[in-house]
Design a protein around this motif. Sequence first.
Motif, mmCIF file in Angstrom:
data_model
loop_
_atom_site.group_PDB
_atom_site.id
_atom_site.type_symbol
_atom_site.label_atom_id
_atom_site.label_comp_id
_atom_site.label_asym_id
_atom_site.label_seq_id
_atom_site.Cartn_x
_atom_site.Cartn_y
_atom_site.Cartn_z
ATOM 1 N N LYS A 123 0.839 -1.206 0.000
ATOM 2 C CA LYS A 123 0.000 0.000 0.000
ATOM 3 C C LYS A 123 0.874 1.256 0.000
ATOM 4 O O LYS A 123 2.060 1.197 0.306
ATOM 5 C CB LYS A 123 -0.877 0.029 1.263
ATOM 6 C CG LYS A 123 -1.708 -1.209 1.484
ATOM 7 C CD LYS A 123 -2.988 -1.162 0.691
ATOM 8 C CE LYS A 123 -3.841 -2.383 0.991
ATOM 9 N NZ LYS A 123 -4.694 -2.755 -0.123
ATOM 10 N N LYS B 275 -2.089 -5.012 -10.326
ATOM 11 C CA LYS B 275 -2.036 -5.834 -9.129
ATOM 12 C C LYS B 275 -1.279 -7.125 -9.401
ATOM 13 O O LYS B 275 -0.411 -7.537 -8.627
ATOM 14 C CB LYS B 275 -3.457 -6.144 -8.668
ATOM 15 C CG LYS B 275 -3.510 -6.651 -7.251
ATOM 16 C CD LYS B 275 -4.922 -6.637 -6.730
ATOM 17 C CE LYS B 275 -4.936 -6.544 -5.227
ATOM 18 N NZ LYS B 275 -6.288 -6.413 -4.699
ATOM 19 N N LYS C 105 -4.367 7.459 -9.994
ATOM 20 C CA LYS C 105 -5.339 7.359 -8.892
ATOM 21 C C LYS C 105 -4.655 7.667 -7.562
ATOM 22 O O LYS C 105 -5.211 8.376 -6.723
ATOM 23 C CB LYS C 105 -5.945 5.952 -8.877
ATOM 24 C CG LYS C 105 -7.147 5.812 -7.971
ATOM 25 C CD LYS C 105 -6.837 4.995 -6.757
ATOM 26 C CE LYS C 105 -7.789 5.310 -5.634
ATOM 27 N NZ LYS C 105 -7.379 4.726 -4.375
ATOM 28 N N GLY D 171 -6.100 10.924 -6.243
ATOM 29 C CA GLY D 171 -7.034 10.532 -5.199
ATOM 30 C C GLY D 171 -8.365 10.010 -5.694
ATOM 31 O O GLY D 171 -9.176 9.561 -4.906
ATOM 32 N N ASN D 172 -8.641 10.072 -6.998
ATOM 33 C CA ASN D 172 -9.907 9.510 -7.471
ATOM 34 C C ASN D 172 -9.658 8.504 -8.591
ATOM 35 O O ASN D 172 -8.600 8.497 -9.216
ATOM 36 C CB ASN D 172 -10.865 10.611 -7.950
ATOM 37 C CG ASN D 172 -10.262 11.453 -9.049
ATOM 38 O OD1 ASN D 172 -9.060 11.404 -9.289
ATOM 39 N ND2 ASN D 172 -11.082 12.222 -9.720
ATOM 40 N N TYR D 173 -10.661 7.634 -8.828
ATOM 41 C CA TYR D 173 -10.515 6.618 -9.858
ATOM 42 C C TYR D 173 -10.519 7.247 -11.241
ATOM 43 O O TYR D 173 -11.208 8.225 -11.486
ATOM 44 C CB TYR D 173 -11.639 5.585 -9.736
ATOM 45 C CG TYR D 173 -11.468 4.686 -8.541
ATOM 46 C CD1 TYR D 173 -10.389 3.823 -8.456
ATOM 47 C CD2 TYR D 173 -12.375 4.710 -7.488
ATOM 48 C CE1 TYR D 173 -10.215 2.998 -7.360
ATOM 49 C CE2 TYR D 173 -12.212 3.889 -6.389
ATOM 50 C CZ TYR D 173 -11.132 3.034 -6.331
ATOM 51 O OH TYR D 173 -10.958 2.214 -5.255
ATOM 52 N N GLN D 174 -9.732 6.658 -12.139
ATOM 53 C CA GLN D 174 -9.499 7.252 -13.450
ATOM 54 C C GLN D 174 -10.281 6.548 -14.555
ATOM 55 O O GLN D 174 -10.805 5.460 -14.363
ATOM 56 C CB GLN D 174 -8.001 7.181 -13.765
ATOM 57 C CG GLN D 174 -7.132 7.892 -12.746
ATOM 58 C CD GLN D 174 -7.396 9.375 -12.699
ATOM 59 O OE1 GLN D 174 -7.382 10.036 -13.729
ATOM 60 N NE2 GLN D 174 -7.667 9.910 -11.529
ATOM 61 N N SER D 175 -10.308 7.189 -15.724
ATOM 62 C CA SER D 175 -10.985 6.610 -16.872
ATOM 63 C C SER D 175 -9.972 6.344 -17.983
ATOM 64 O O SER D 175 -9.112 7.180 -18.241
ATOM 65 C CB SER D 175 -12.043 7.586 -17.381
ATOM 66 O OG SER D 175 -12.387 7.267 -18.702
ATOM 67 N N PRO D 176 -10.104 5.183 -18.654
ATOM 68 C CA PRO D 176 -9.169 4.890 -19.758
ATOM 69 C C PRO D 176 -9.241 5.952 -20.863
ATOM 70 O O PRO D 176 -8.297 6.116 -21.617
ATOM 71 C CB PRO D 176 -9.649 3.541 -20.292
ATOM 72 C CG PRO D 176 -10.590 3.006 -19.283
ATOM 73 C CD PRO D 176 -11.071 4.123 -18.441
ATOM 74 N N TYR E 141 -8.887 8.961 -20.735
ATOM 75 C CA TYR E 141 -7.921 10.038 -20.580
ATOM 76 C C TYR E 141 -6.485 9.553 -20.764
ATOM 77 O O TYR E 141 -5.549 10.278 -20.483
ATOM 78 C CB TYR E 141 -8.076 10.704 -19.209
ATOM 79 C CG TYR E 141 -9.369 11.499 -19.087
ATOM 80 C CD1 TYR E 141 -9.348 12.890 -19.202
ATOM 81 C CD2 TYR E 141 -10.586 10.866 -18.900
ATOM 82 C CE1 TYR E 141 -10.519 13.619 -19.111
ATOM 83 C CE2 TYR E 141 -11.760 11.583 -18.809
ATOM 84 C CZ TYR E 141 -11.725 12.952 -18.914
ATOM 85 O OH TYR E 141 -12.894 13.670 -18.837
ATOM 86 N N VAL F 230 -13.639 9.249 -12.573
ATOM 87 C CA VAL F 230 -13.558 9.909 -13.880
ATOM 88 C C VAL F 230 -14.338 9.147 -14.951
ATOM 89 O O VAL F 230 -14.813 9.725 -15.928
ATOM 90 C CB VAL F 230 -12.080 10.078 -14.300
ATOM 91 C CG1 VAL F 230 -11.969 10.824 -15.614
ATOM 92 C CG2 VAL F 230 -11.301 10.805 -13.222
ATOM 93 N N ASP F 231 -14.496 7.835 -14.775
ATOM 94 C CA ASP F 231 -15.157 7.042 -15.801
ATOM 95 C C ASP F 231 -16.685 7.036 -15.658
ATOM 96 O O ASP F 231 -17.365 6.299 -16.348
ATOM 97 C CB ASP F 231 -14.617 5.604 -15.769
ATOM 98 C CG ASP F 231 -14.580 4.979 -17.156
ATOM 99 O OD1 ASP F 231 -14.692 5.738 -18.141
ATOM 100 O OD2 ASP F 231 -14.434 3.751 -17.258
#
Lengths: 305, 297
Positions: free
Chosen positions: A36, A250, A290, A294-299, A301, B226-227
């Motif tokens: 972590k 992972k 991320k 701090g937030n989840y990303q989108s492919p 971008y 973001v998604d």
Amino acid sequence: MTGKKPVFNPQILNHPPVEQTGVEERTVRFTKRSIKGPSKMQGLHMVLSMIDLTTLEGKDTPGKVSQLCTKALHLHDQIPGLPTVAAICVYPSMVSIAKKALKGSRINVASVATAFPSGQSSLRIKLADTRLAVEAGADEVDMVISRGKFLAGEYAYVFDEIASVKEACGTARLKVILETGELGTLDQVRKASSIAIAAGADFIKTSTGKIQPAATLPVTLVMLETIREHYHKTGKKVGMKPAGGISKSKLALHYLVMVKETLGDAWLDKHWFRFGASSLANDVLMQVAKETMGNYQSPAYFSID
Amino acid sequence: MAKQSRLEVWKTYKNYVGGQFPRTESGRSYAVKNAMGKTIANACQSSRKDVRDGISAARSAWSGWNNRSGFNRGQILYRIAEMLEGRKKQLSDLLVSQGYTAAAANREINRSVDRLIYYAGWCDKYQSLFSTVNPVASAHYNFSVPESMGVVGMLAPANASLLGVVSLIAPCIAGGNTCLILADQEKPLAAISFAEVLHSADVPGGVVNILTGYQQELIDWISSHVDVNAVVCFDQEKADWQKIQENGAGHIKRTFQWNAKQMDTADGQSPYFIMDLQEVKTTWHPIQTIVSKGGAY
């Protein structure tokens, strides 16, 4: 070429049988480590630096290859301090294009050769294929072994073939693809690894990525153990490259844990350990982003590769 | 031997993600109580990783769902209504256990069925109705056509455990979107049982994903992901609504706050709810001047 061409010694095939259940249980342990925060970030950076960004398709064009090289040079410029990948892996016909696109960078160009992916051709053709790649400027050559010959028990043939290709490589580093998905058992994997290492492989590599199953944790562990034994006997290091099917960060971290706990920190370097992958880089970048934002990303971008 | 009273076995309701019913990744659960404060079941207390998994399931289901014809989506919505009709008894019992009267429960289920059929009808019609051919001053055809946004994050309303969820899902998927819904914290049972209806009604896995858990814990993860292309919620606290909008502004996410009371009336269904979750695409298509080019068609 320095040194003498090695000679096949059937003694290298004598090893205690590999216990499949034991190997599987051991690999499950590697997936239980909690990584972590800062250690995760360090691990993700390390994964990025070990990737052989790969495109090996019949539809590859010069445009596709230079696009991939640009991606290698600019993984995600919005995040400062990212490493570059270790190498670009392409077909021999694309080496000169990749070489040109990567000029001035420290990224190597690796080329598959020897009638990749099936390896079903004559030695003469395979050597010519290898020279084609090396003369175009490949820093690393990924060869395939003749699985047909191997399964037919012609170990000496497989050995000599690897030794000849190694000779043809000159100063380029040789990765030997065992295509473990076609070998059947872990014992066979162990045998093929021993042959490849004795014949002069700088790296042993699991798969072409064209056959399922490709890289798995158990197969990689057996190969790592073979490397370890060779190192204890001779003091010589051999690199490892799992390829195919590693597309999530992972899982890549699990592989790093396995390398660390089997071979130690000395192998945690792109000189000795690589991931053969195409989509892994983006997943790692999304994880790094991320952790950073701090937030989840989108492919959407991240660059398409 | 003294007679022992039987221990009650409470069902732990599971999440619905990617067409499967996994437990929460976190292993946590919370007790769901009835109106008298007695525990009647357990529900998953989902974590941010369940949100992440739900969103990626929704994202991978999106292109397949969006590429189906409107007519086919309509057939599937109709099928959901049929399956819900067949499960009236189960859902009615659940609603009653959570404080509805039998009559109110019956009314809520009937309305839900009707609402699904209402939106089933709209699936292949809203696009033609809201598309336009625009007059332009050059030799072009100019069309504006609504297209689905993508993945929608939804927070279910508090006091309409079934109808509220249906009123969210139906316009969203009718328009080709996929969604992740966080069920109401206090009364999640009807929502999560509705997942069983969806599962048996030809809805492809991942088109609708339903989680249970604490809104306060997950609201930030859903709205900052973001998604996620849009977020729909109901009557939020001022601070929460502001947070959702701020998170959305970070990456041009659409945010909507619908009115929960309105959902319980005839005004709770309208093609404009479908249109909330559509982006309009405008296309310029050159017109070939047939006469001057000598009829090259």
